[in-house]
Design a protein around this motif. Structure first.
Motif, PDB file in Angstrom:
ATOM      1  N   THR A 120       1.153  -1.213  -0.199  1.00  0.00           N
ATOM      2  CA  THR A 120       0.247  -0.469  -0.184  1.00  0.00           C
ATOM      3  C   THR A 120       1.159   1.222   0.105  1.00  0.00           C
ATOM      4  N   ILE A 121       0.227   2.238  -0.466  1.00  0.00           N
ATOM      5  CA  ILE A 121       1.233   3.827  -0.016  1.00  0.00           C
ATOM      6  C   ILE A 121       0.693   4.258   1.117  1.00  0.00           C
ATOM      7  N   PRO A 122       1.361   4.841   1.502  1.00  0.00           N
ATOM      8  CA  PRO A 122       0.928   5.728   2.742  1.00  0.00           C
ATOM      9  C   PRO A 122      -0.059   6.654   2.570  1.00  0.00           C
ATOM     10  N   GLU A 123      -0.433   7.245   2.903  1.00  0.00           N
ATOM     11  CA  GLU A 123      -1.125   8.957   2.201  1.00  0.00           C
ATOM     12  C   GLU A 123      -0.348   9.509   2.457  1.00  0.00           C
ATOM     13  N   ASP A 124       0.131   9.752   3.306  1.00  0.00           N
ATOM     14  CA  ASP A 124       0.895  10.955   3.763  1.00  0.00           C
ATOM     15  C   ASP A 124       2.315  10.407   4.227  1.00  0.00           C
ATOM     16  N   TYR A 125       2.810  10.764   3.097  1.00  0.00           N
ATOM     17  CA  TYR A 125       4.636  10.478   3.341  1.00  0.00           C
ATOM     18  C   TYR A 125       5.613  11.712   3.736  1.00  0.00           C
ATOM     19  N   GLY A 126       4.213  12.728   3.948  1.00  0.00           N
ATOM     20  CA  GLY A 126       5.281  14.167   4.431  1.00  0.00           C
ATOM     21  C   GLY A 126       6.285  14.525   2.973  1.00  0.00           C
ATOM     22  N   GLU A 127       6.552  15.492   3.004  1.00  0.00           N
ATOM     23  CA  GLU A 127       7.653  16.206   2.220  1.00  0.00           C
ATOM     24  C   GLU A 127       8.968  15.106   1.832  1.00  0.00           C
ATOM     25  N   ARG A 128       8.459  14.542   0.772  1.00  0.00           N
ATOM     26  CA  ARG A 128       9.671  13.948   0.438  1.00  0.00           C
ATOM     27  C   ARG A 128      10.126  14.264  -1.294  1.00  0.00           C
ATOM     28  N   THR A 129      11.683  13.522  -1.148  1.00  0.00           N
ATOM     29  CA  THR A 129      12.237  13.535  -2.236  1.00  0.00           C
ATOM     30  C   THR A 129      11.973  12.075  -2.809  1.00  0.00           C
ATOM     31  N   THR A 130      10.520  12.029  -3.771  1.00  0.00           N
ATOM     32  CA  THR A 130      10.873  11.067  -4.303  1.00  0.00           C
ATOM     33  C   THR A 130      12.041   9.979  -5.303  1.00  0.00           C
ATOM     34  N   VAL A 131      12.106   8.977  -5.124  1.00  0.00           N
ATOM     35  CA  VAL A 131      13.304   7.575  -5.684  1.00  0.00           C
ATOM     36  C   VAL A 131      12.885   6.677  -6.184  1.00  0.00           C
ATOM     37  N   THR A 132      12.486   6.608  -7.509  1.00  0.00           N
ATOM     38  CA  THR A 132      12.142   5.150  -7.741  1.00  0.00           C
ATOM     39  C   THR A 132      13.356   3.558  -8.217  1.00  0.00           C
ATOM     40  N   VAL A 133      13.171   3.583  -8.504  1.00  0.00           N
ATOM     41  CA  VAL A 133      14.284   1.653  -8.513  1.00  0.00           C
ATOM     42  C   VAL A 133      13.299   0.954  -9.764  1.00  0.00           C
ATOM     43  N   GLN A 134      12.822   0.912 -10.942  1.00  0.00           N
ATOM     44  CA  GLN A 134      12.082  -0.167 -11.450  1.00  0.00           C
ATOM     45  C   GLN A 134      13.349  -1.400 -11.707  1.00  0.00           C
ATOM     46  N   ARG A 135      12.176  -2.648 -12.338  1.00  0.00           N
ATOM     47  CA  ARG A 135      13.313  -3.228 -12.096  1.00  0.00           C
ATOM     48  C   ARG A 135      14.056  -3.761 -12.563  1.00  0.00           C
ATOM     49  N   ASP A 136      14.174  -3.421 -14.164  1.00  0.00           N
ATOM     50  CA  ASP A 136      15.492  -3.042 -14.530  1.00  0.00           C
ATOM     51  C   ASP A 136      16.941  -2.167 -14.280  1.00  0.00           C
ATOM     52  N   GLY A 137      16.666  -1.792 -13.531  1.00  0.00           N
ATOM     53  CA  GLY A 137      16.966  -0.954 -12.560  1.00  0.00           C
ATOM     54  C   GLY A 137      17.316   0.299 -12.533  1.00  0.00           C
ATOM     55  N   SER A 138      16.782   0.843 -13.914  1.00  0.00           N
ATOM     56  CA  SER A 138      16.728   2.284 -14.181  1.00  0.00           C
ATOM     57  C   SER A 138      15.968   2.989 -13.506  1.00  0.00           C
ATOM     58  N   LEU A 139      16.512   4.293 -12.844  1.00  0.00           N
ATOM     59  CA  LEU A 139      16.162   5.717 -11.988  1.00  0.00           C
ATOM     60  C   LEU A 139      15.113   6.446 -11.987  1.00  0.00           C
ATOM     61  N   TYR A 140      14.728   6.944 -11.338  1.00  0.00           N
ATOM     62  CA  TYR A 140      13.790   7.760 -12.086  1.00  0.00           C
ATOM     63  C   TYR A 140      14.028   8.852 -10.160  1.00  0.00           C
ATOM     64  N   ALA A 141      14.277  10.797 -10.079  1.00  0.00           N
ATOM     65  CA  ALA A 141      14.307  11.226  -9.117  1.00  0.00           C
ATOM     66  C   ALA A 141      12.753  12.427  -9.414  1.00  0.00           C
ATOM     67  N   GLY A 142      11.772  12.521  -8.470  1.00  0.00           N
ATOM     68  CA  GLY A 142      10.537  11.977  -9.074  1.00  0.00           C
ATOM     69  C   GLY A 142      10.178  12.126 -10.574  1.00  0.00           C
ATOM     70  N   VAL A 143       9.995  12.858 -11.520  1.00  0.00           N
ATOM     71  CA  VAL A 143       9.833  11.983 -12.444  1.00  0.00           C
ATOM     72  C   VAL A 143      10.538  12.137 -13.628  1.00  0.00           C
ATOM     73  N   TYR A 144      11.609  12.528 -13.502  1.00  0.00           N
ATOM     74  CA  TYR A 144      12.958  12.730 -13.987  1.00  0.00           C
ATOM     75  C   TYR A 144      14.322  10.997 -14.332  1.00  0.00           C
ATOM     76  N   ASP A 145      14.422  11.026 -15.217  1.00  0.00           N
ATOM     77  CA  ASP A 145      14.720   9.611 -15.650  1.00  0.00           C
ATOM     78  C   ASP A 145      16.855   9.977 -15.370  1.00  0.00           C
ATOM     79  N   VAL A 146      17.068   9.359 -14.582  1.00  0.00           N
ATOM     80  CA  VAL A 146      18.437  10.128 -14.314  1.00  0.00           C
ATOM     81  C   VAL A 146      19.065   8.516 -14.004  1.00  0.00           C
ATOM     82  N   THR A 147      20.855   8.836 -13.887  1.00  0.00           N
ATOM     83  CA  THR A 147      21.295   7.949 -13.287  1.00  0.00           C
ATOM     84  C   THR A 147      21.908   7.808 -12.252  1.00  0.00           C
ATOM     85  N   LEU A 148      22.467   6.716 -11.693  1.00  0.00           N
ATOM     86  CA  LEU A 148      23.075   6.767 -10.352  1.00  0.00           C
ATOM     87  C   LEU A 148      23.770   8.388  -9.808  1.00  0.00           C
TER      88      LEU A 148
END
Length: 85
Positions: free
Chosen positions: A1-29
């Motif tokens: 489940t996704i927390p309803e309120d996780y405060g003001e945080r910088t979101t970093v997403t790791v996809q299955r293939d290892g690709s990374l996102y800072a917020g909505v932007y595709d970035v390298t490590l």
């Protein structure tokens, strides 16, 4: 489940293939490290929300955690999700 309120945080997403996102932007490590360091330089209380695909290799998540630590960030919460990417 996704927390309803996780405060003001910088979101970093790791996809299955290892690709990374800072917020909505595709970035390298390296780019992510720079973003996190700059964020910490502007606000030493930066918090991170690390989302990882449940099928992503742990090494990808570990790399992001190391980047957070290198940038001086220690307030990180974790979430897993499933995707087809």
């Amino acid at each position: 489940t996704i927390p309803e309120d996780y405060g003001e945080r910088t979101t970093v997403t790791v996809q299955r293939d290892g690709s990374l996102y800072a917020g909505v932007y595709d970035v390298t490590l390296d780019e992510l490290g720079d973003i996190l360091k700059n964020a910490h330089d502007q606000d030493s209380n930066v918090k991170v929300y690390l989302r990882a695909d449940s099928a992503a290799e742990h090494q990808y998540v570990n790399d992001v955690m190391k980047a957070c630590a290198a940038a001086g960030l220690s307030n990180v919460i974790f979430a897993a999700f499933q995707s087809d990417k």
